[in-house]
Scaffold this active site. Structure first.
Site, PDB file in Angstrom:
ATOM      1  N   SER A 155      -7.418  -1.100  10.257  1.00 63.27           N
ATOM      2  CA  SER A 155      -7.992  -2.203   9.478  1.00 63.27           C
ATOM      3  C   SER A 155      -9.434  -2.438   9.899  1.00 63.27           C
ATOM      4  O   SER A 155      -9.790  -2.258  11.070  1.00 63.27           O
ATOM      5  CB  SER A 155      -7.171  -3.463   9.763  1.00 63.27           C
ATOM      6  OG  SER A 155      -7.817  -4.601   9.265  1.00 63.27           O
ATOM      7  N   TYR A 162      -2.671  -9.626  15.688  1.00 63.48           N
ATOM      8  CA  TYR A 162      -2.553  -8.578  14.662  1.00 63.48           C
ATOM      9  C   TYR A 162      -3.673  -7.546  14.820  1.00 63.48           C
ATOM     10  O   TYR A 162      -3.422  -6.339  14.875  1.00 63.48           O
ATOM     11  CB  TYR A 162      -2.589  -9.184  13.247  1.00 63.48           C
ATOM     12  CG  TYR A 162      -2.807  -8.133  12.191  1.00 63.48           C
ATOM     13  CD1 TYR A 162      -1.775  -7.268  11.830  1.00 63.48           C
ATOM     14  CD2 TYR A 162      -4.048  -7.955  11.591  1.00 63.48           C
ATOM     15  CE1 TYR A 162      -1.978  -6.262  10.896  1.00 63.48           C
ATOM     16  CE2 TYR A 162      -4.262  -6.957  10.658  1.00 63.48           C
ATOM     17  CZ  TYR A 162      -3.223  -6.110  10.313  1.00 63.48           C
ATOM     18  OH  TYR A 162      -3.439  -5.100   9.390  1.00 63.48           O
ATOM     19  N   LYS A 203      -3.849  -3.245  16.004  1.00 65.64           N
ATOM     20  CA  LYS A 203      -4.501  -2.124  15.313  1.00 65.64           C
ATOM     21  C   LYS A 203      -5.436  -1.396  16.282  1.00 65.64           C
ATOM     22  O   LYS A 203      -5.445  -0.164  16.350  1.00 65.64           O
ATOM     23  CB  LYS A 203      -5.266  -2.623  14.081  1.00 65.64           C
ATOM     24  CG  LYS A 203      -4.378  -3.144  12.971  1.00 65.64           C
ATOM     25  CD  LYS A 203      -3.461  -2.056  12.433  1.00 65.64           C
ATOM     26  CE  LYS A 203      -2.455  -2.567  11.432  1.00 65.64           C
ATOM     27  NZ  LYS A 203      -1.441  -1.585  11.060  1.00 65.64           N
ATOM     28  N   TYR A 257      -8.850   0.252   6.586  1.00 65.33           N
ATOM     29  CA  TYR A 257      -8.910  -0.316   5.230  1.00 65.33           C
ATOM     30  C   TYR A 257      -9.764  -1.574   5.253  1.00 65.33           C
ATOM     31  O   TYR A 257      -9.654  -2.388   6.163  1.00 65.33           O
ATOM     32  CB  TYR A 257      -7.535  -0.748   4.722  1.00 65.33           C
ATOM     33  CG  TYR A 257      -6.406   0.222   4.899  1.00 65.33           C
ATOM     34  CD1 TYR A 257      -6.610   1.594   4.966  1.00 65.33           C
ATOM     35  CD2 TYR A 257      -5.097  -0.252   4.972  1.00 65.33           C
ATOM     36  CE1 TYR A 257      -5.536   2.458   5.116  1.00 65.33           C
ATOM     37  CE2 TYR A 257      -4.024   0.600   5.115  1.00 65.33           C
ATOM     38  CZ  TYR A 257      -4.255   1.965   5.205  1.00 65.33           C
ATOM     39  OH  TYR A 257      -3.187   2.799   5.355  1.00 65.33           O
ATOM     40  N   ILE A 265       0.849  -1.205   0.000  1.00 68.43           N
ATOM     41  CA  ILE A 265       0.000   0.000   0.000  1.00 68.43           C
ATOM     42  C   ILE A 265       0.881   1.251   0.000  1.00 68.43           C
ATOM     43  O   ILE A 265       0.565   2.263  -0.640  1.00 68.43           O
ATOM     44  CB  ILE A 265      -0.967  -0.007   1.207  1.00 68.43           C
ATOM     45  CG1 ILE A 265      -1.795  -1.305   1.209  1.00 68.43           C
ATOM     46  CG2 ILE A 265      -1.892   1.198   1.168  1.00 68.43           C
ATOM     47  CD1 ILE A 265      -2.602  -1.543   2.482  1.00 68.43           C
TER      48      ILE A 265
END
Ligand code: NAD
Ligand code: WQD
Length: 336
Positions: A124, A148, A152, A176, A12
């Site tokens: 995310s 993970y 975030k 995203y 990205i």
């Protein structure tokens, strides 16, 4: 304006560097190349026909980060650098918490020390957990099923609390959805190491004959055809979303979904890929994948309203561009 792009050599990040350079920003990339290749930086310059500055540094190393802020007058930071493999985060939680949390803290501290007022963070849709679709920015977040996702959610929290304590600081938390596709030039795109975890790179590798057939993880979800539904967004639209966020950043914490607002099932994506590229993608239905949810798509109206940004490219363009990169990448790898 000088923008520090951490993780700017990644998937990205490269597309966003191109979009920033094309929008007239100066770009300084900080990347340790743990999941990317130095050649990606030349590709950015080739596409944008502009120069950028590159530091090969680990952004969890405070001294290295400090040096960048001393050497340049930074006007804003876009923080992409991070580890992102969901399965690996379950195996190596400490590596994920360290890399993803410490990097955020060090960069925010540098912003405070050097009076940098703008910060854009790669979050995310995974922070929504198994909420009801469409996901809206003001929903209560549900626990994610892996470290993970937690990194975030925690980074979002760290940034939100810092904004409250730092007058004049502006933060955009960009959530995203599922970024796919590649630059139309075919020069930059997603090139995961090993067997891909994500759907689109798996599909392109099946199309190439590198993998035998796609395994579709479950067809008994409560969705249009039983397979998982996601909001795939073209990486170029996502890149443009970062420029829009940077251009419109005002004091405070601002959360935006970057998605199309449309859900596509696994089988619909396979069909779109076949239609866009005229290639058959063999598949078989297998068991559900642990941790998957049935549906995930955005309410993308806030970004449209406040940033004037919407995703423009459709699923056919995503499939066509992903495939073009896969073909080019093969040639590129074979020539080095
Ligand atoms: P990527 O792995 O292609 O890019 C990340 C880049 O960061 C790589 O170039 C890597 O070398 C670099 N990096 C990692 N740790 C670093 C460190 N400590 N110091 C310096 N550089 C470091 O991933 P991507 O898909 O481009 O994702 C970018 C960001 O967006 C990540 O934070 C990811 O979690 C987030 N995100 C990605 C997706 C997705 O599906 N791709 C979805 C939502 C959020
Ligand atoms: C999409 C759909 C699968 C592979 C992940 C992360 C998320 C975010 C984006 C970073 C699902 C199905 C997949 C395959 C399949 N990343 N599938 N066969 O799981 O929505 O999101 O990437 O923030 O945090 O969790 O994306 O591409 O893995 O899966 O059937 O070989 O495709 O079950 O329905 P996901 P994905």
């Amino acid at each position: 304006m000088n923008i520090l792009v951490t993780g700017g050599a990644g998937y990205i990040g490269t597309h966003t560097c191109v979009a920033l350079l094309e929008a007239g920003y100066s770009v300084i990339v900080a990347d340790n190349l743990s999941n990317s290749n130095i050649q990606a930086l030349d590709k950015i310059k080739e596409i944008a026909q502009k120069e950028l500055i590159f530091y090969q540094v680990d952004v969890t190393d405070e001294k290295s980060v400090d040096k960048i802020f001393t050497n340049h007058e930074i006007d804003g930071v876009i923080h992409f650098a991070g580890l992102k493999a969901v399965g690996e985060s379950v195996e190596k939680p400490l590596a994920y918490y360290h890399n993803n949390i410490v990097s955020t803290m060090i960069l925010v501290r540098a912003c405070q020390n050097y009076k940098v007022k703008r910060f854009v963070f790669s979050s995310s849709a995974t922070v929504y957990g198994d909420n009801n679709v469409p996901f809206k920015e003001n929903m209560s977040l549900l626990p994610t099923t892996n470290p993970y996702g937690e990194t975030k959610a925690m980074s979002e929290r760290i940034l939100t609390d810092t904004v409250k304590a730092t007058p004049g600081f502006s933060v955009a938390l960009l959530r995203y959805f599922n970024p796919v596709g590649a630059h139309e030039s075919g020069l930059i795109g997603e090139a995961p190491n090993g067997i891909p975890n994500n759907l689109m790179p798996y599909v392109t590798q099946v199309a190439k004959g590198k993998l035998e057939k796609l395994k579709v993880f479950g067809n008994d979800y409560r969705t249009i055809d039983g397979t998982g539904v996601r909001d795939y967004i073209h990486v170029l639209d996502l890149a443009e979303g970062h420029v829009a966020a940077l251009n419109n950043l005002i004091e405070g914490t601002h959360i935006y979904n970057l998605g199309t607002g449309r859900g596509t099932s696994v089988l619909e994506l396979v069909k779109a890929f076949e239609e866009a590229n005229g290639i058959e993608v063999p598949y078989e239905i297998v068991e559900r994948r642990t941790g998957d949810i049935a549906s995930c798509y955005a309410d993308a109206s806030k970004a449209k309203r406040e940033l004037g940004w919407t995703a423009k490219r459709d699923i056919i363009a995503m499939c066509r561009d992903a495939w073009r990169f896969e073909k080019n990448y093969k040639e590129f790898v074979e020539t080095v």
